[in-house]
Design an enzyme around this catalytic site. Sequence first.
Site: not given
Ligand code: PGA
Length: 240
Positions: A67, A135, A137, A142
Amino acid sequence: MNVIVTKDYQEMSMKAFELVKKVVTENPSAVLGLATGSTPLGLYGEMARDHRENGTSYRDVKTVNLDEYEGLDVTSDQSYVYFMRENLFRHLDIDLKNTNIENGRAQDPEKECARYNALLEVMRQDLQVLGIGSNGHIAFNEPGTPFDAQTHVVELTESTIKDNSRLFARIEDVPRRAFTMGPKNIMNAKKILILANGANKAKAVYGLVKGEVTEQLPASVLQRHPDCTLVCDEAAASLL
Ligand code: PGA
């Protein structure tokens, strides 16, 4: 799903590295699907160390990233393309021409999504590395994203904007939209390696492994993948 629980972040990163190294050693022109965020930084550090010390080569490896923020490109140190170059690619012998990510500054976002989907068709990930959001995702998919979605532009949720704001000077600076591979592009990978650490991921990890398979928790789709490994530390595994 294959679940490996490690005592801490460092051991999680080392386990993840062993799995990545196996793929690259068995197939020196493998396609690696890569992720940004804090979670894979330890893994990328191990890959860099191993390249330096043991000469493991990435000369013929190709990468596709999950992404990118809309509006950002490599000239911004908050962009994901910048993150990848800084935290991984410049430490390896990889050819930047073999590294792929959505162009956050594409003039025509729809066309950019179509370009990326076409690319992913011919560059199927031998291994896809993933983090997980608090959450549930995966990438920027999302809760509520259809499982059959491909690369698309998303409005980020407040929870994700808040989680990611720690990397920006001000919360207002976090872009509100992003390009992301969809669950379908992720599920198309031959192998998946999802990493999680810290107590704030415990609920999402529970949903990933033991919860109902539901679009309300995007990571739960991985229960349907034939070759998915979760490597997480004890804190993230505390509800399993
Ligand atoms: P993070 O993010 O590795 O910074 O915790 C993970 C994500 O949101 O996929």
